[in-house]
Write a protein that holds these residues in place. Structure first.
Motif, PDB file in Angstrom:
ATOM      1  N   LEU A  21       0.857  -1.182   0.000  1.00 52.80           N
ATOM      2  CA  LEU A  21       0.000   0.000   0.000  1.00 52.80           C
ATOM      3  C   LEU A  21       0.897   1.236   0.000  1.00 52.80           C
ATOM      4  O   LEU A  21       1.703   1.419   0.908  1.00 52.80           O
TER       5      LEU A  21
ATOM      6  N   ARG B 222       1.504  10.115   4.012  1.00 48.21           N
ATOM      7  CA  ARG B 222       1.056   9.970   5.384  1.00 48.21           C
ATOM      8  C   ARG B 222      -0.390  10.455   5.487  1.00 48.21           C
ATOM      9  O   ARG B 222      -0.757  11.476   4.923  1.00 48.21           O
TER      10      ARG B 222
ATOM     11  N   LYS C 222      -2.436   3.798   5.232  1.00 47.29           N
ATOM     12  CA  LYS C 222      -1.634   2.612   4.924  1.00 47.29           C
ATOM     13  C   LYS C 222      -1.503   1.677   6.119  1.00 47.29           C
ATOM     14  O   LYS C 222      -1.667   0.461   5.979  1.00 47.29           O
ATOM     15  N   SER C 223      -1.197   2.231   7.278  1.00 55.30           N
ATOM     16  CA  SER C 223      -0.981   1.391   8.464  1.00 55.30           C
ATOM     17  C   SER C 223      -2.283   0.753   8.931  1.00 55.30           C
ATOM     18  O   SER C 223      -2.339  -0.451   9.200  1.00 55.30           O
TER      19      SER C 223
ATOM     20  N   GLY D 226      -3.674  -1.480   6.102  1.00 49.75           N
ATOM     21  CA  GLY D 226      -2.727  -2.574   5.895  1.00 49.75           C
ATOM     22  C   GLY D 226      -2.871  -3.653   6.946  1.00 49.75           C
ATOM     23  O   GLY D 226      -2.882  -4.854   6.626  1.00 49.75           O
TER      24      GLY D 226
ATOM     25  N   GLU E 187       5.412  -2.856   8.429  1.00 44.22           N
ATOM     26  CA  GLU E 187       5.593  -1.427   8.201  1.00 44.22           C
ATOM     27  C   GLU E 187       7.085  -1.197   7.945  1.00 44.22           C
ATOM     28  O   GLU E 187       7.911  -1.422   8.833  1.00 44.22           O
TER      29      GLU E 187
ATOM     30  N   SER F  45       3.517  -1.815   4.158  1.00 43.46           N
ATOM     31  CA  SER F  45       3.261  -0.378   4.177  1.00 43.46           C
ATOM     32  C   SER F  45       4.599   0.344   4.147  1.00 43.46           C
ATOM     33  O   SER F  45       5.261   0.484   5.177  1.00 43.46           O
TER      34      SER F  45
END
Length: 303
Positions: A133, A137, A141-142, A145, A158, A204
Motif C-alpha cells: 500500500l 502519510r 496505509k498502516s 494494511g 511497516e 506499508s
C-alpha cells in the motif's frame, strides 16, 4: 556602411540558453525535493547549502557550481548528471529503446510496462502474491494494511519500523546520521529481505519510496501495489487528528498543507504506476476496507 556587430545577438542567445538551463535545473531540484518529502530547510541541512542560496537555485537565479550540484546530488541521493540530463545513454540497445519509448504516447508506455512485468521472468504477482500500500502519510496505509493482512491471514510489515529495527535508531535519526543515501540503501535492503522472507505479505512503505527509481521498480515488479489516494485537505486533516506537535501553530499548519500539495503534485505520476488506485477521501475505514478487498485480484484475495 558600417558592418553590424553580431556579438550582441550571440550574447543574448547565450544568455537565453543559460536562463533555460537554470530554469530547468531549478525545476528539477524542486521536484526531486518534493518527491522525497524534504523541506527546503531539510535539504539545506543535508547538503550544507544555505537556505537563501538554495532558494536562489530553486528560483533559477545565481551561478550554480559543479561543487554545489555535487552537494545536492549527495543530499538527494541522485546522480549529479540527473540534474542536467536524463542519463539514459548507457549502451546502444538502451539508447535505441529509450529513443523509441520517448516517441510513444503515455497509454502505450503504460501498456508496454505492463507487458514487461507480466512476462514469465517477473514472478511478483500471482497466487500467494504480496501487496504493498503506497501513498502519503494520512492515506491509511498502516490502519488498512493491518486490517487487510488480518483478512488475508498474512503478515503485515511497516517498512519504516523495520528500518528502525535494522538501524537501531529512529527513522529521523537514520536520515540525520546517514543522509538520503544511507537511508535509501537501508530501505532497499529491507525490501529485499521482505521479498526473500515472505511469499505472502502486506507491506506499508514510506510515502517517498516512489522517488527511488530502483527500489520502486522492484516494488512494482514483486508486489501488487495499491495507491491509497486522498485529497490534500484530507491528508492534512488526518495528520492533524494525530496531534502532530510539529504543526501546532496556524503558520506551521499552512506550511504543512502547502508541503502536502507539493508532494502530491511531484509524486502523482509515480503513484499512478500502481496496479490499483483507491481514493479514500470520502470513505469511512469500513468502506475503504470493503472497496480494497473487493478490488484485489482474485488470485491474491483467495490465495
Amino acid at each position: 556602411m558600417a558592418t553590424q556587430n553580431p556579438k550582441p545577438a550571440a550574447s543574448l542567445a547565450a544568455k537565453s540558453e543559460q536562463d533555460n538551463l537554470l530554469a530547468n535545473l531549478a525545476r528539477r531540484v524542486r521536484v526531486l525535493r518534493a518527491q522525497r518529502g524534504m523541506t527546503r530547510k531539510q535539504l539545506a541541512a543535508q547538503s550544507g547549502v544555505s537556505v537563501p542560496y538554495l532558494a536562489r537555485v530553486e528560483g533559477g537565479e545565481g551561478n550554480v557550481s559543479v561543487a554545489l550540484l555535487h552537494k545536492l546530488s549527495v543530499a538527494l541521493n541522485v546522480p549529479m548528471q540527473d540534474f542536467l540530463s536524463d542519463g539514459t545513454a548507457q549502451n546502444a540497445d538502451l539508447t535505441m529503446l529509450v529513443q523509441y519509448l520517448k516517441q510513444q504516447a503515455p497509454a502505450t508506455l503504460a501498456r508496454l510496462r505492463q507487458q514487461l512485468i507480466s512476462a514469465p521472468e517477473f514472478t511478483g504477482v500471482g497466487p500467494g502474491g504480496r501487496v504493498a500500500l503506497i501513498g502519503l502519510r494520512g492515506a491509511g496505509k498502516s490502519t488498512l494494511g493491518a486490517l487487510l493482512a488480518a483478512r488475508l491471514d498474512v503478515p503485515f510489515v511497516e517498512l519504516d519500523k523495520m528500518i528502525e529495527q535494522e538501524a537501531g535508531i529512529a527513522i529521523g535519526e537514520v536520515i540525520t546520521l546517514y543522509g538520503q543515501t544511507g537511508m535509501r540503501r537501508l530501505e532497499r535492503r529491507c525490501v529485499e529481505q521482505i521479498i526473500d522472507t515472505y511469499p505472502r505479505v502486506v507491506l506499508s512503505p514510506g510515502g517517498s519510496i516512489v522517488a527511488e527509481a530502483a527500489t520502486y521498480e522492484l516494488l512494482l515488479r514483486t508486489f501488487y501495489t495499491v495507491w491509497l489516494k486522498a485529497r490534500p485537505e484530507v491528508h492534512f486533516a488526518r495528520v492533524m487528528a494525530q496531534n502532530d506537535a510539529r504543526i501546532a501553530t496556524p503558520a506551521l499548519q499552512r506550511e504543512a498543507l502547502e508541503h502536502i500539495h507539493r508532494m502530491l503534485d511531484a509524486r502523482e505520476n509515480l503513484y499512478q504506476l500502481a496496479n490499483m488506485t483507491l481514493d479514500t477521501s470520502d470513505l469511512t475505514l469500513e468502506q475503504s476496507m470493503h472497496q480494497l478487498a473487493i478490488q484485489l485480484p482474485e488470485q491474491i484475495a483467495l490465495s
